[in-house]
Write a protein that holds these residues in place. Structure first.
Motif, PDB file in Angstrom:
ATOM      1  N   TYR A  87       0.853  -1.194   0.000  1.00  0.00           N
ATOM      2  CA  TYR A  87       0.000   0.000   0.000  1.00  0.00           C
ATOM      3  C   TYR A  87       0.890   1.245   0.000  1.00  0.00           C
ATOM      4  O   TYR A  87       0.939   1.983   0.981  1.00  0.00           O
ATOM      5  N   PRO A  88       1.603   1.494  -1.100  1.00  0.00           N
ATOM      6  CA  PRO A  88       2.647   2.526  -1.071  1.00  0.00           C
ATOM      7  C   PRO A  88       2.146   3.963  -1.111  1.00  0.00           C
ATOM      8  O   PRO A  88       2.921   4.879  -0.817  1.00  0.00           O
ATOM      9  N   VAL A  89       0.888   4.197  -1.481  1.00  0.00           N
ATOM     10  CA  VAL A  89       0.436   5.565  -1.745  1.00  0.00           C
ATOM     11  C   VAL A  89       0.641   6.470  -0.533  1.00  0.00           C
ATOM     12  O   VAL A  89       1.215   7.556  -0.634  1.00  0.00           O
ATOM     13  N   MET A  90       0.176   6.035   0.633  1.00  0.00           N
ATOM     14  CA  MET A  90       0.302   6.876   1.817  1.00  0.00           C
ATOM     15  C   MET A  90       1.754   7.005   2.249  1.00  0.00           C
ATOM     16  O   MET A  90       2.234   8.105   2.559  1.00  0.00           O
ATOM     17  N   PHE A  91       2.478   5.897   2.257  1.00  0.00           N
ATOM     18  CA  PHE A  91       3.881   5.941   2.672  1.00  0.00           C
ATOM     19  C   PHE A  91       4.683   6.883   1.775  1.00  0.00           C
ATOM     20  O   PHE A  91       5.582   7.583   2.239  1.00  0.00           O
ATOM     21  N   ARG A  92       4.343   6.893   0.497  1.00  0.00           N
ATOM     22  CA  ARG A  92       5.067   7.730  -0.456  1.00  0.00           C
ATOM     23  C   ARG A  92       4.777   9.214  -0.239  1.00  0.00           C
ATOM     24  O   ARG A  92       5.601  10.069  -0.561  1.00  0.00           O
ATOM     25  N   SER A  93       3.612   9.532   0.319  1.00  0.00           N
ATOM     26  CA  SER A  93       3.162  10.924   0.383  1.00  0.00           C
ATOM     27  C   SER A  93       3.607  11.668   1.635  1.00  0.00           C
ATOM     28  O   SER A  93       3.497  12.890   1.683  1.00  0.00           O
ATOM     29  N   VAL A  94       4.105  10.959   2.654  1.00  0.00           N
ATOM     30  CA  VAL A  94       4.265  11.593   3.963  1.00  0.00           C
ATOM     31  C   VAL A  94       5.671  12.146   4.179  1.00  0.00           C
ATOM     32  O   VAL A  94       6.637  11.743   3.534  1.00  0.00           O
ATOM     33  N   ASP A  95       5.749  13.060   5.145  1.00  0.00           N
ATOM     34  CA  ASP A  95       7.015  13.666   5.542  1.00  0.00           C
ATOM     35  C   ASP A  95       7.633  12.965   6.745  1.00  0.00           C
ATOM     36  O   ASP A  95       8.841  13.071   6.965  1.00  0.00           O
ATOM     37  N   VAL A  96       6.809  12.281   7.532  1.00  0.00           N
ATOM     38  CA  VAL A  96       7.304  11.582   8.715  1.00  0.00           C
ATOM     39  C   VAL A  96       6.432  10.362   8.972  1.00  0.00           C
ATOM     40  O   VAL A  96       5.211  10.410   8.796  1.00  0.00           O
ATOM     41  N   VAL A  97       7.070   9.265   9.361  1.00  0.00           N
ATOM     42  CA  VAL A  97       6.385   8.020   9.712  1.00  0.00           C
ATOM     43  C   VAL A  97       6.708   7.692  11.161  1.00  0.00           C
ATOM     44  O   VAL A  97       7.881   7.577  11.531  1.00  0.00           O
ATOM     45  N   LEU A  98       5.667   7.558  11.976  1.00  0.00           N
ATOM     46  CA  LEU A  98       5.846   7.085  13.346  1.00  0.00           C
ATOM     47  C   LEU A  98       5.615   5.580  13.350  1.00  0.00           C
ATOM     48  O   LEU A  98       4.493   5.118  13.125  1.00  0.00           O
ATOM     49  N   LEU A  99       6.674   4.812  13.551  1.00  0.00           N
ATOM     50  CA  LEU A  99       6.556   3.359  13.643  1.00  0.00           C
ATOM     51  C   LEU A  99       6.175   3.031  15.078  1.00  0.00           C
ATOM     52  O   LEU A  99       7.019   2.976  15.972  1.00  0.00           O
ATOM     53  N   ASN A 100       4.888   2.835  15.297  1.00  0.00           N
ATOM     54  CA  ASN A 100       4.316   2.795  16.640  1.00  0.00           C
ATOM     55  C   ASN A 100       4.231   1.368  17.194  1.00  0.00           C
ATOM     56  O   ASN A 100       4.329   0.392  16.465  1.00  0.00           O
ATOM     57  N   LYS A 101       4.036   1.310  18.496  1.00  0.00           N
ATOM     58  CA  LYS A 101       3.851   0.069  19.258  1.00  0.00           C
ATOM     59  C   LYS A 101       5.121  -0.784  19.289  1.00  0.00           C
ATOM     60  O   LYS A 101       5.052  -2.021  19.313  1.00  0.00           O
ATOM     61  N   ILE A 102       6.279  -0.123  19.317  1.00  0.00           N
ATOM     62  CA  ILE A 102       7.526  -0.892  19.364  1.00  0.00           C
ATOM     63  C   ILE A 102       7.677  -1.634  20.687  1.00  0.00           C
ATOM     64  O   ILE A 102       8.510  -2.548  20.785  1.00  0.00           O
ATOM     65  N   ASP A 103       6.872  -1.276  21.686  1.00  0.00           N
ATOM     66  CA  ASP A 103       6.898  -2.035  22.939  1.00  0.00           C
ATOM     67  C   ASP A 103       6.397  -3.460  22.750  1.00  0.00           C
ATOM     68  O   ASP A 103       6.652  -4.335  23.594  1.00  0.00           O
ATOM     69  N   LEU A 104       5.706  -3.719  21.628  1.00  0.00           N
ATOM     70  CA  LEU A 104       5.191  -5.062  21.356  1.00  0.00           C
ATOM     71  C   LEU A 104       6.169  -5.929  20.567  1.00  0.00           C
ATOM     72  O   LEU A 104       5.911  -7.124  20.378  1.00  0.00           O
ATOM     73  N   VAL A 105       7.271  -5.354  20.117  1.00  0.00           N
ATOM     74  CA  VAL A 105       8.218  -6.105  19.287  1.00  0.00           C
ATOM     75  C   VAL A 105       8.679  -7.402  19.951  1.00  0.00           C
ATOM     76  O   VAL A 105       8.769  -8.445  19.287  1.00  0.00           O
ATOM     77  N   PRO A 106       8.977  -7.415  21.267  1.00  0.00           N
ATOM     78  CA  PRO A 106       9.414  -8.676  21.879  1.00  0.00           C
ATOM     79  C   PRO A 106       8.378  -9.794  21.812  1.00  0.00           C
ATOM     80  O   PRO A 106       8.730 -10.971  21.947  1.00  0.00           O
ATOM     81  N   TYR A 107       7.117  -9.437  21.601  1.00  0.00           N
ATOM     82  CA  TYR A 107       6.049 -10.432  21.586  1.00  0.00           C
ATOM     83  C   TYR A 107       5.604 -10.797  20.172  1.00  0.00           C
ATOM     84  O   TYR A 107       4.695 -11.612  19.993  1.00  0.00           O
ATOM     85  N   LEU A 108       6.232 -10.182  19.178  1.00  0.00           N
ATOM     86  CA  LEU A 108       5.858 -10.409  17.784  1.00  0.00           C
ATOM     87  C   LEU A 108       7.058 -10.936  17.005  1.00  0.00           C
ATOM     88  O   LEU A 108       8.205 -10.761  17.403  1.00  0.00           O
ATOM     89  N   ASP A 109       6.786 -11.555  15.895  1.00  0.00           N
ATOM     90  CA  ASP A 109       7.849 -11.936  14.970  1.00  0.00           C
ATOM     91  C   ASP A 109       8.115 -10.728  14.078  1.00  0.00           C
ATOM     92  O   ASP A 109       7.757 -10.699  12.904  1.00  0.00           O
ATOM     93  N   ALA A 110       8.727  -9.697  14.672  1.00  0.00           N
ATOM     94  CA  ALA A 110       8.866  -8.406  13.996  1.00  0.00           C
ATOM     95  C   ALA A 110      10.327  -7.991  13.951  1.00  0.00           C
ATOM     96  O   ALA A 110      11.036  -8.061  14.956  1.00  0.00           O
ATOM     97  N   ASP A 111      10.757  -7.549  12.792  1.00  0.00           N
ATOM     98  CA  ASP A 111      12.111  -7.057  12.571  1.00  0.00           C
ATOM     99  C   ASP A 111      11.998  -5.567  12.247  1.00  0.00           C
ATOM    100  O   ASP A 111      11.620  -5.191  11.133  1.00  0.00           O
ATOM    101  N   VAL A 112      12.291  -4.715  13.221  1.00  0.00           N
ATOM    102  CA  VAL A 112      12.116  -3.272  13.044  1.00  0.00           C
ATOM    103  C   VAL A 112      12.922  -2.765  11.856  1.00  0.00           C
ATOM    104  O   VAL A 112      12.459  -1.898  11.095  1.00  0.00           O
ATOM    105  N   GLU A 113      14.114  -3.294  11.662  1.00  0.00           N
ATOM    106  CA  GLU A 113      14.935  -2.838  10.536  1.00  0.00           C
ATOM    107  C   GLU A 113      14.270  -3.157   9.200  1.00  0.00           C
ATOM    108  O   GLU A 113      14.403  -2.398   8.238  1.00  0.00           O
ATOM    109  N   ALA A 114      13.531  -4.261   9.132  1.00  0.00           N
ATOM    110  CA  ALA A 114      12.819  -4.594   7.894  1.00  0.00           C
ATOM    111  C   ALA A 114      11.681  -3.613   7.646  1.00  0.00           C
ATOM    112  O   ALA A 114      11.437  -3.205   6.500  1.00  0.00           O
TER     113      ALA A 114
END
Length: 257
Positions: free
Chosen positions: A188-215
């Motif tokens: 869904y690139p349209v919104m990501f392409r249009s913005v000036d800043v992205v807040l990558l939220n809920k990083i407190d949940l990363v230890p409980y998810l199969d999530a790679d923040v760098e990805a």
């Protein structure tokens, strides 16, 4: 009926859906082809004219306006609660709170030192899944613009449509939750392409998810090399100082990068 897409030069293109070997026709009652493109271009032209009026109203009052977007449930309102708690004593802030229905989010923001103007798209706007410039214009009388430094427009939760419409803002921001998956910027690139800043939220949940923040960050970078990317947790406050700093620079009109 195909989905329309607005290009950077303002032109509109329809992507017609394919239905195998059979032409099932358009049973929606809407026009297709060149006539429909003309209608959509008229809609965008009207929107852009009203966006110019909105921006002039902000500029004449010395206001910086931010369009805050995201998919539903990413944490926009929680981000705004923390933002008001931090900055409402420093800047005079107005919120245009966009939702399809209810005043639930507006109620969460009230009493935090900001003016709040509620905008339900089900009330005279057909329940639209985004805000456009005429809607925002209708919400402006709910704010005392002469007393404000910053207006944040919390758009309706939707990962695509809000990014298509200029509402008179000076910048666009989005909240992107790690619970949404790392592939969203690519799908869904349209919104990501249009913005000036992205807040990558809920990083407190990363230890409980199969999530790679760098990805997550790398995929945002594939579609938008210039946007600031701020890993945060609006719930715990982790990383939020960077967001507050970005907003301070934005309001003061200095480079935010």
């Amino acid at each position: 009926m195909g989905r329309f897409h607005r290009h950077d030069d303002g032109t509109v293109h329809i992507h017609e859906h394919e239905h195998g070997d059979h032409d099932h026709g358009d049973h929606t009652g809407y026009q297709t082809g060149a006539a429909r493109i003309d209608v959509l271009e008229d809609i965008f032209a009207e929107n852009d004219a009203r966006a110019t009026i909105n921006r002039a109203a902000f500029d004449s009052n010395g206001i910086r306006a931010l369009n805050l977007m995201s998919s539903p449930g990413s944490g926009k309102t929680t981000v705004l609660q923390a933002t008001l708690d931090e900055l409402a004593g420093e800047f005079a802030i107005g919120i245009i709170e966009g939702d399809i229905a209810t005043d639930l989010d507006a109620a969460k923001l009230s009493g935090r030192g900001a003016q709040v103007s509620l905008l339900n798209t089900s009330n005279g706007f057909g329940g639209e899944c985004h805000l456009d410039a005429p809607m925002v214009n209708r919400a402006l009388p709910g704010l005392d613009l002469a007393r404000l430094d910053l207006v944040i427009i919390e758009n309706v939760g939707n990962l695509v449509c809000p990014a298509e419409f200029d509402v008179g803002e000076h910048a666009k921001a989005m909240v992107y939750s790690v619970t949404e998956g790392e592939d969203k910027p690519l799908k869904y690139p349209v919104m990501f392409r249009s913005v000036d800043v992205v807040l990558l939220n809920k990083i407190d949940l990363v230890p409980y998810l199969d999530a790679d923040v760098e990805a997550y960050i790398a995929h945002v970078r594939q579609v938008n090399a210039a946007a600031a990317i701020l890993p945060v947790s609006a719930r715990t406050g982790a990383g939020m100082a960077a967001w507050f700093g970005w907003l301070r620079r934005f309001v003061r009109g200095v480079p935010t990068g």
